[in-house]
Design a protein around this motif. Structure first.
Motif, PDB file in Angstrom:
ATOM      1  N   VAL A 131       9.104 -16.030 -13.959  1.00 27.69           N
ATOM      2  CA  VAL A 131       7.651 -15.905 -13.858  1.00 27.69           C
ATOM      3  C   VAL A 131       7.006 -17.205 -13.392  1.00 27.69           C
ATOM      4  N   GLU A 132       7.680 -18.336 -13.593  1.00 27.41           N
ATOM      5  CA  GLU A 132       7.129 -19.615 -13.140  1.00 27.41           C
ATOM      6  C   GLU A 132       6.927 -19.657 -11.633  1.00 27.41           C
ATOM      7  N   HIS A 133       7.678 -18.829 -10.913  1.00 26.00           N
ATOM      8  CA  HIS A 133       7.602 -18.815  -9.457  1.00 26.00           C
ATOM      9  C   HIS A 133       6.720 -17.686  -8.919  1.00 26.00           C
ATOM     10  N   ALA A 134       6.111 -16.926  -9.817  1.00 30.12           N
ATOM     11  CA  ALA A 134       5.241 -15.826  -9.384  1.00 30.12           C
ATOM     12  C   ALA A 134       4.034 -16.378  -8.638  1.00 30.12           C
ATOM     13  N   GLU A 135       3.640 -15.671  -7.584  1.00 29.06           N
ATOM     14  CA  GLU A 135       2.484 -16.087  -6.799  1.00 29.06           C
ATOM     15  C   GLU A 135       1.757 -14.865  -6.250  1.00 29.06           C
ATOM     16  N   ALA A 136       0.447 -14.934  -6.227  1.00 28.35           N
ATOM     17  CA  ALA A 136      -0.375 -13.791  -5.822  1.00 28.35           C
ATOM     18  C   ALA A 136      -0.155 -13.407  -4.375  1.00 28.35           C
ATOM     19  N   GLU A 137       0.286 -14.347  -3.537  1.00 21.44           N
ATOM     20  CA  GLU A 137       0.431 -14.081  -2.111  1.00 21.44           C
ATOM     21  C   GLU A 137       1.805 -13.544  -1.725  1.00 21.44           C
ATOM     22  N   LEU A 138       2.672 -13.315  -2.701  1.00 17.76           N
ATOM     23  CA  LEU A 138       4.041 -12.911  -2.389  1.00 17.76           C
ATOM     24  C   LEU A 138       4.094 -11.636  -1.550  1.00 17.76           C
ATOM     25  N   TYR A 139       3.159 -10.718  -1.797  1.00 14.06           N
ATOM     26  CA  TYR A 139       3.190  -9.419  -1.110  1.00 14.06           C
ATOM     27  C   TYR A 139       2.311  -9.370   0.134  1.00 14.06           C
ATOM     28  N   SER A 140       1.453 -10.333   0.299  1.00 15.53           N
ATOM     29  CA  SER A 140       0.500 -10.310   1.407  1.00 15.53           C
ATOM     30  C   SER A 140       1.204 -10.342   2.757  1.00 15.53           C
ATOM     31  N   GLY A 141       0.858  -9.390   3.623  1.00 11.87           N
ATOM     32  CA  GLY A 141       1.432  -9.338   4.962  1.00 11.87           C
ATOM     33  C   GLY A 141       2.819  -8.731   5.026  1.00 11.87           C
ATOM     34  N   ARG A 142       3.340  -8.260   3.913  1.00 15.72           N
ATOM     35  CA  ARG A 142       4.699  -7.719   3.869  1.00 15.72           C
ATOM     36  C   ARG A 142       4.710  -6.197   4.008  1.00 15.72           C
ATOM     37  N   GLN A 143       5.875  -5.674   4.365  1.00 17.68           N
ATOM     38  CA  GLN A 143       6.053  -4.228   4.397  1.00 17.68           C
ATOM     39  C   GLN A 143       6.365  -3.714   2.994  1.00 17.68           C
ATOM     40  N   VAL A 144       5.901  -2.523   2.721  1.00 17.24           N
ATOM     41  CA  VAL A 144       6.269  -1.817   1.499  1.00 17.24           C
ATOM     42  C   VAL A 144       6.726  -0.420   1.893  1.00 17.24           C
ATOM     43  N   ILE A 145       7.925  -0.082   1.467  1.00 17.37           N
ATOM     44  CA  ILE A 145       8.477   1.240   1.762  1.00 17.37           C
ATOM     45  C   ILE A 145       8.316   2.120   0.531  1.00 17.37           C
ATOM     46  N   LEU A 146       7.661   3.261   0.695  1.00 13.21           N
ATOM     47  CA  LEU A 146       7.541   4.249  -0.372  1.00 13.21           C
ATOM     48  C   LEU A 146       8.515   5.382  -0.089  1.00 13.21           C
ATOM     49  N   THR A 147       9.198   5.845  -1.133  1.00 11.05           N
ATOM     50  CA  THR A 147      10.165   6.933  -0.951  1.00 11.05           C
ATOM     51  C   THR A 147       9.851   8.069  -1.930  1.00 11.05           C
ATOM     52  N   PRO A 148       8.751   8.766  -1.713  1.00 12.22           N
ATOM     53  CA  PRO A 148       8.354   9.832  -2.641  1.00 12.22           C
ATOM     54  C   PRO A 148       9.385  10.950  -2.696  1.00 12.22           C
ATOM     55  N   THR A 149       9.479  11.579  -3.859  1.00  4.11           N
ATOM     56  CA  THR A 149      10.366  12.723  -4.010  1.00  4.11           C
ATOM     57  C   THR A 149       9.591  13.999  -3.670  1.00  4.11           C
ATOM     58  N   GLU A 150      10.294  15.111  -3.681  1.00  2.48           N
ATOM     59  CA  GLU A 150       9.637  16.389  -3.391  1.00  2.48           C
ATOM     60  C   GLU A 150       8.639  16.757  -4.484  1.00  2.48           C
ATOM     61  N   ARG A 151       8.727  16.089  -5.641  1.00  6.00           N
ATOM     62  CA  ARG A 151       7.829  16.390  -6.756  1.00  6.00           C
ATOM     63  C   ARG A 151       6.751  15.326  -6.975  1.00  6.00           C
ATOM     64  N   THR A 152       6.783  14.267  -6.180  1.00  4.21           N
ATOM     65  CA  THR A 152       5.747  13.242  -6.313  1.00  4.21           C
ATOM     66  C   THR A 152       4.382  13.845  -5.994  1.00  4.21           C
ATOM     67  N   LEU A 153       3.435  13.665  -6.886  1.00  3.86           N
ATOM     68  CA  LEU A 153       2.099  14.222  -6.685  1.00  3.86           C
ATOM     69  C   LEU A 153       1.401  13.529  -5.519  1.00  3.86           C
ATOM     70  N   THR A 154       0.798  14.311  -4.655  1.00  5.69           N
ATOM     71  CA  THR A 154       0.126  13.762  -3.468  1.00  5.69           C
ATOM     72  C   THR A 154      -0.936  12.740  -3.851  1.00  5.69           C
ATOM     73  N   ALA A 155      -1.661  13.012  -4.920  1.00  6.01           N
ATOM     74  CA  ALA A 155      -2.725  12.094  -5.353  1.00  6.01           C
ATOM     75  C   ALA A 155      -2.156  10.733  -5.728  1.00  6.01           C
ATOM     76  N   HIS A 156      -0.995  10.725  -6.388  1.00  5.94           N
ATOM     77  CA  HIS A 156      -0.380   9.455  -6.774  1.00  5.94           C
ATOM     78  C   HIS A 156       0.160   8.719  -5.554  1.00  5.94           C
ATOM     79  N   LEU A 157       0.735   9.456  -4.612  1.00  4.04           N
ATOM     80  CA  LEU A 157       1.221   8.823  -3.387  1.00  4.04           C
ATOM     81  C   LEU A 157       0.066   8.164  -2.640  1.00  4.04           C
ATOM     82  N   GLN A 158      -1.054   8.845  -2.579  1.00  4.03           N
ATOM     83  CA  GLN A 158      -2.224   8.281  -1.908  1.00  4.03           C
ATOM     84  C   GLN A 158      -2.756   7.055  -2.642  1.00  4.03           C
ATOM     85  N   ARG A 159      -2.733   7.090  -3.963  1.00  5.02           N
ATOM     86  CA  ARG A 159      -3.171   5.926  -4.746  1.00  5.02           C
ATOM     87  C   ARG A 159      -2.244   4.742  -4.512  1.00  5.02           C
ATOM     88  N   ALA A 160      -0.951   5.012  -4.452  1.00  2.00           N
ATOM     89  CA  ALA A 160       0.021   3.944  -4.217  1.00  2.00           C
ATOM     90  C   ALA A 160      -0.180   3.327  -2.833  1.00  2.00           C
TER      91      ALA A 160
END
Length: 295
Positions: A131-160
């Motif tokens: 946690v000492e190395h945690a930084e708010a900018e770690l995710y900025s500008g990066r790709q995020v891959i979501l892999t929803p299942t056939e049962r993932t609720l559309t509303a939650h996928l949209q929120r994510a």
């Protein structure tokens, strides 16, 4: 805006997510839990979390968003531990580097509540952990891959999708299987090669001398060999089928070089290098895919 983030795993990835949400004004309160009480305490001292929870279950009590930042091998046990407080309104995500195993773990653990789970893999990280190395900018500008299942609720996928976008990420979705095949090639195999490279040198009598002569190219190539051993043990084993396939393909490519060099075929060696050089020159991290016709 989320009322409360339940953070399970207050290390680099989880801590950075909490800091990023706070910086973006996306959460009012963060309740955190880590297996090590000292980690949770340190996270509170650093302002990463607001409240320490004594268990994973209590970390999600009252949360409307939950992030699992634990080793992929611990996913099923962690989800089972919190299952009784999961609600249909709760968005649950992870940050694991493999996805087919995580999805299967979620199905086994959450059962009827699996629709709340949106598997996620942020393409970021550092060689250091904690946690000492945690930084708010770690995710900025990066790709995020979501892999929803056939049962993932559309509303939650949209929120994510909206959440990661608000954190400055570029978001795309694919199947868990496609994800694991791709990252065996571009992440898991490179790590394994870096580990093997370091081991092959240190196993030699003059290994220490060789290492002392390494320059920037060697430094850059082997940088990821300093990654967390336990985390990468779990990743390599979780995705071993795809990884072993990529390893065989790499061995074939290496064999092409070996054959050309054994034959003293300078043109063949140059052609192999030229192919790799041209591909690397035109590669851009995070660039959108194109098909063979370029459309």
């Amino acid at each position: 805006m989320f009322e409360q983030l339940g953070l399970i795993g207050c290390g680099l990835m989880g801590g950075s997510f909490a800091l990023a949400m706070k910086q973006a004004g996306l959460v009012k309160r963060v309740v955190g839990y880590s297996k090590s009480p000292s980690t949770t305490d340190r996270a509170r001292q650093l302002g990463v979390i607001d409240v320490e929870a004594p268990s994973a279950l209590l970390a999600v009590a009252g949360a409307d968003i939950v992030l699992l930042a634990v080793p992929v091998a611990a996913t099923e046990a962690t989800l089972k531990a919190i299952k009784h407080l999961v609600t249909p309104q709760m968005l649950i995500m992870d940050v694991g580097s493999t996805k087919a195993d995580v999805v299967q773990a979620a199905r086994q653990a959450l059962r009827d509540q699996v629709g709340s789970f949106v598997p996620a893999h942020p393409i970021t990280g550092r060689e250091v952990s904690g946690v000492e190395h945690a930084e708010a900018e770690l995710y900025s500008g990066r790709q995020v891959i979501l892999t929803p299942t056939e049962r993932t609720l559309t509303a939650h996928l949209q929120r994510a999708e909206a959440l990661w976008t608000a954190l400055g990420c570029r978001v795309q979705s694919m199947s868990p299987e496609s994800h694991d095949a791709a990252f065996a090639a571009v992440s898991h195999l490179p790590h394994m090669l870096a580990f093997a490279m370091m081991n092959s040198i240190t196993a030699q009598t003059e290994g220490d001398t060789f290492l002392s002569l390494g320059g920037p190219g060697f430094r850059d190539f082997t940088r990821i060999a300093a990654s967390d051993p336990k985390m990468w043990r779990d990743i390599l084993l979780a995705n071993r089928e795809e990884l072993l396939l990529q390893a065989r393909l790499f061995q074939q490519a290496l064999g092409d070089f070996e054959q050309a060099m054994q034959q003293g075929d300078s043109q063949a060696v140059e052609d192999l290098i030229t192919l790799a050089s041209a591909t690397r020159t035109h590669w851009r991290m995070g660039a959108q895919r194109t098909n063979k016709t370029g459309t």
